[in-house]
Write a protein that holds these residues in place. Structure first.
Motif, PDB file in Angstrom:
ATOM      1  N   LYS A  16      -5.296 -11.086  -2.137  1.00 42.96           N
ATOM      2  CA  LYS A  16      -5.699 -11.036  -3.544  1.00 42.96           C
ATOM      3  C   LYS A  16      -5.188  -9.770  -4.210  1.00 42.96           C
ATOM      4  CE  LYS A  16      -9.792 -13.962  -3.007  1.00 42.96           C
ATOM      5  NZ  LYS A  16     -11.262 -14.056  -3.107  1.00 42.96           N
ATOM      6  N   GLN A  17      -5.207  -8.656  -3.472  1.00 46.89           N
ATOM      7  CA  GLN A  17      -4.657  -7.422  -4.009  1.00 46.89           C
ATOM      8  C   GLN A  17      -3.148  -7.558  -4.241  1.00 46.89           C
ATOM      9  OE1 GLN A  17      -5.833  -4.481  -1.137  1.00 46.89           O
ATOM     10  NE2 GLN A  17      -7.897  -4.279  -1.968  1.00 46.89           N
ATOM     11  N   ALA A  18      -2.470  -8.273  -3.338  1.00 51.11           N
ATOM     12  CA  ALA A  18      -1.039  -8.525  -3.529  1.00 51.11           C
ATOM     13  C   ALA A  18      -0.804  -9.351  -4.789  1.00 51.11           C
ATOM     14  CB  ALA A  18      -0.461  -9.237  -2.307  1.00 51.11           C
ATOM     15  N   GLY A  19      -1.726 -10.265  -5.091  1.00 48.07           N
ATOM     16  CA  GLY A  19      -1.612 -11.033  -6.332  1.00 48.07           C
ATOM     17  C   GLY A  19      -1.696 -10.142  -7.549  1.00 48.07           C
ATOM     18  N   VAL A  20      -2.598  -9.152  -7.515  1.00 47.52           N
ATOM     19  CA  VAL A  20      -2.697  -8.186  -8.612  1.00 47.52           C
ATOM     20  C   VAL A  20      -1.399  -7.394  -8.735  1.00 47.52           C
ATOM     21  CG1 VAL A  20      -3.923  -6.144  -9.448  1.00 47.52           C
ATOM     22  CG2 VAL A  20      -5.208  -8.004  -8.389  1.00 47.52           C
ATOM     23  N   SER A  21      -0.871  -6.941  -7.597  1.00 53.22           N
ATOM     24  CA  SER A  21       0.373  -6.165  -7.610  1.00 53.22           C
ATOM     25  C   SER A  21       1.548  -7.009  -8.102  1.00 53.22           C
ATOM     26  CB  SER A  21       0.673  -5.626  -6.205  1.00 53.22           C
ATOM     27  OG  SER A  21      -0.325  -4.717  -5.791  1.00 53.22           O
ATOM     28  N   LEU A  22       1.603  -8.277  -7.673  1.00 50.39           N
ATOM     29  CA  LEU A  22       2.685  -9.159  -8.135  1.00 50.39           C
ATOM     30  C   LEU A  22       2.628  -9.330  -9.646  1.00 50.39           C
ATOM     31  CD1 LEU A  22       5.019 -11.122  -7.553  1.00 50.39           C
ATOM     32  CD2 LEU A  22       3.308 -12.918  -7.213  1.00 50.39           C
ATOM     33  N   GLN A  23       1.438  -9.494 -10.184  1.00 50.29           N
ATOM     34  CA  GLN A  23       1.296  -9.628 -11.638  1.00 50.29           C
ATOM     35  C   GLN A  23       1.782  -8.366 -12.347  1.00 50.29           C
ATOM     36  OE1 GLN A  23      -2.722 -10.383 -12.891  1.00 50.29           O
ATOM     37  NE2 GLN A  23      -2.191 -10.541 -15.046  1.00 50.29           N
ATOM     38  N   ARG A  24       1.444  -7.197 -11.818  1.00 53.02           N
ATOM     39  CA  ARG A  24       1.893  -5.942 -12.429  1.00 53.02           C
ATOM     40  C   ARG A  24       3.414  -5.800 -12.355  1.00 53.02           C
ATOM     41  NH1 ARG A  24      -1.186  -1.450 -12.890  1.00 53.02           N
ATOM     42  NH2 ARG A  24       0.230  -0.217 -11.595  1.00 53.02           N
ATOM     43  N   LEU A  25       4.007  -6.243 -11.255  1.00 56.67           N
ATOM     44  CA  LEU A  25       5.461  -6.183 -11.132  1.00 56.67           C
ATOM     45  C   LEU A  25       6.139  -7.150 -12.091  1.00 56.67           C
ATOM     46  CD1 LEU A  25       5.728  -5.922  -7.243  1.00 56.67           C
ATOM     47  CD2 LEU A  25       6.313  -4.130  -8.882  1.00 56.67           C
TER      48      LEU A  25
END
Length: 584
Positions: A301-310
């Motif tokens: 889920k944290q990777a999903g947040v990071s992907l959105q920011r990228l």
């Protein structure tokens, strides 16, 4: 693009490396089943009062061998994690950075430079670390399933009772995962705010000093850091402290139940000391796998947040899939040779601009209906009051701003994508505020262009920089500092001009080149500039020397061409030109 799709694309980028990584992860996990079985047999041999013979020494040797194999596989898997991660990090950073530098003139950065650096660093690593942790959990899951099967075969009832605490911990960690995701989002946002502010602070030290704002700037930075500290601690507390404690306490409860049940079973002869040793060594893996899977879900889920920011770091209109688009990355061996840009257009003979229009969104400011013609070897100077649209006109011609109407023709051929044409070797441009990197002056002039002494010396001469280079402590090899802080404003402008000259383009476009120069240096620059007879110049300037030597002068007023022609004619017929000439 979904998070799992992005992670799968990263895996497919280097499938061979990830296959080796997964193999080592599975081996390091499954090899841990062997010590439990060996301990089971060793304790059974000892408690049966059998003489120590070849069997016990063999089991001991196997135990040592298993430990060595585990250490080797662990080191190998850690190394492969790093290799796979760096390939993925390089790919994501290359894709985003490539899009930013190709579209930077057409639109603003989607975030501040400091915030983008934060995303390039932590958010990129969040994606690749999630893959590494997932592979580790696949191995741990197979390890736990193998251990569970062995335990069920030996003592089904004891196995089921021991794992009763597992149900409660699973429910608790599931409830915590959503909160952890929110805390991670807040933590990344706070870290980005600190990076952004520090980038702004380091880029404007003189403004801060002149305003005597150091205490207020430091106070604001302290406040941002306190916010980051609180959010980071809260995120780490739930991910590292709470989850790990839930897992360890669940294991402790399971161990307690195991000891209570096994004592009676051993007394009745239905359970052996070897079986107890095996259960104790296996139960932690089976119990902790739930915590690991929940933590892996949290990382996902944290990777999903990071992907959105990228994805938000991409310029507007770029598909989100571009973040993971497969491109070559060069992490080993020699870098590829930098090829000189090939010509997209033939040598410039004449340039026509017809009906060119660009108006800023939600505003009537800009340029409209611009018609002009440039011939090879001539100088055209655009002049006008502040806000008349001079810089906007140049940026629209070059494609740094998207034209809304009109056409541009290079030797009669339509220019459909000016951002690909108005670059070396066809054209070169120096803006009002040139940018230099914190590298040597030589590197700032060449910027990857092959160093040919004749061309470099000619460019330095044309930019009137010979005396400046002699005065610098290390000449061309002097580090100029961030944004050229070791140089004066005039030196920065002339270094940017030398950067243009060394590429020998057909068309040179300057936006107020001599604004920071003293009178003598400015006159030398213009004299050397206008003696380069084979070049075509398009200048924005209000300097008299430039206007006097121009083949044509274009007077802009409120985004429209007020008049154009030779200076002497405009001074007779154009009131706006007379006002500009007289400094009104």
């Amino acid at each position: 693009m979904k998070t799992y799709q992005a992670l799968w694309r990263l895996i497919r980028f280097t499938p061979g490396l990830y296959a080796i990584d997964l193999f080592f992860q599975l081996f390091r996990s499954l090899i841990l089943l062997l010590p439990g079985v060996l301990a089971y047999n060793m304790f059974n041999i000892i408690t049966a009062n059998r003489p120590i013979g070849w069997d016990l020494w063999t089991l001991g040797a196997l135990l040592v061998g298993a430990a060595i194999a585990r250490v080797v596989s662990m080191l190998s898997s850690t190394g492969m994690d790093a290799i796979c991660g760096e390939h993925g990090n390089a790919l994501v950073r290359r894709n985003i950075f490539g899009q930013l530098i190709s579209r930077i003139g057409a639109q603003e950065l989607p975030a501040s430079p400091g915030e983008l650096v934060s995303r390039f660093d932590a958010d990129t690593e969040s994606l690749t670390n999630t893959i590494a942790y997932t592979f580790m959990n696949i191995g741990s899951l197979l390890q736990a399933l193998g251990a569970l099967v062995i335990m069920l075969v030996m003592q089904p009832l004891t196995t089921l009772v021991v794992f009763i605490p597992l149900i409660g911990s699973s429910l608790l960690m599931t409830r915590l995962s959503r909160r952890i995701q929110e805390y991670h989002r807040e933590s990344r946002k706070a870290a980005g705010a600190v990076s952004s502010f520090m980038g702004e602070m380091f880029s404007t030290p003189q403004a801060i000093q002149l305003a005597n704002a150091q205490p207020r700037v430091l106070a604001h930075l302290r406040e941002l850091n306190n916010t980051r500290r609180r959010t980071t601690l809260r995120s780490l507390f739930f991910t590292s402290v709470v989850l790990s404690n839930v897992a360890s306490n669940t294991a402790n409860l399971g161990t307690g139940l195991l000891l209570l049940m096994s004592a009676q079973a051993i007394q009745h002869g239905t359970f052996t000391v070897g079986g107890l040793a095996l259960f104790i060594s296996y139960q932690f893996w089976v119990i902790s796998i739930v915590a690991s899977l929940i933590q892996n879900l949290t990382f996902y889920k944290q990777a999903g947040v990071s992907l959105q920011r990228l994805q938000e770091a991409l310029p507007a209109g770029i598909p989100s899939e571009t973040v993971i688009a497969h491109q070559p990355v060069y992490l080993r061996g020699a870098y590829p040779e930098i090829r000189l840009l090939e010509r997209e257009m033939p040598k410039l003979e004449h340039l026509e601009v017809n009906g060119l229009t660009y108006l800023y969104p939600r505003s009537s400011n800009g340029v409209a209906g611009i018609n002009l013609r440039l011939r090879r070897g001539t100088t055209t100077v655009i002049t006008g009051r502040i806000g008349s649209g001079k810089s906007t006109l140049l940026r629209t011609i070059m494609g740094l701003l998207p034209r809304q109407a009109g056409e541009i023709r290079w030797n009669g051929e339509p220019v459909l994508r000016p951002e690909h044409v108005f670059v070396p070797p066809q054209s070169a441009y120096t803006p009002q505020v040139p940018r230099l990197a914190s590298e040597t002056l030589r590197q700032n002039i060449l910027m990857g262009y092959p160093e040919e002494p004749v061309h470099l010396e000619a460019a330095i001469h044309a930019a009137v920089m010979e005396a400046d280079i002699v005065a610098l402590e290390q000449g061309l090899d002097t580090i100029v500092g961030p944004k050229g802080t070791k140089l004066s404003g005039g030196q920065i402008q002339r270094a940017a001009a030398a950067r243009m000259f060394v590429r020998e383009p057909d068309l040179l476009i300057f936006d107020d080149l001599s604004s920071a120069l003293d009178v003598e240096t400015e006159q030398q620059l213009w004299q050397r500039l206008f003696t380069r007879g084979d070049c075509t110049y398009l200048l924005v300037s209000h300097r008299r020397y430039a206007l006097q030597h121009a083949d044509q002068v274009i007077v802009l007023k409120d985004g429209h061409i007020e008049a154009q022609g030779k200076l002497e004619n405009l001074l007779e017929s154009c009131a706006e030109m007379c006002a500009l000439w007289n400094g009104e």
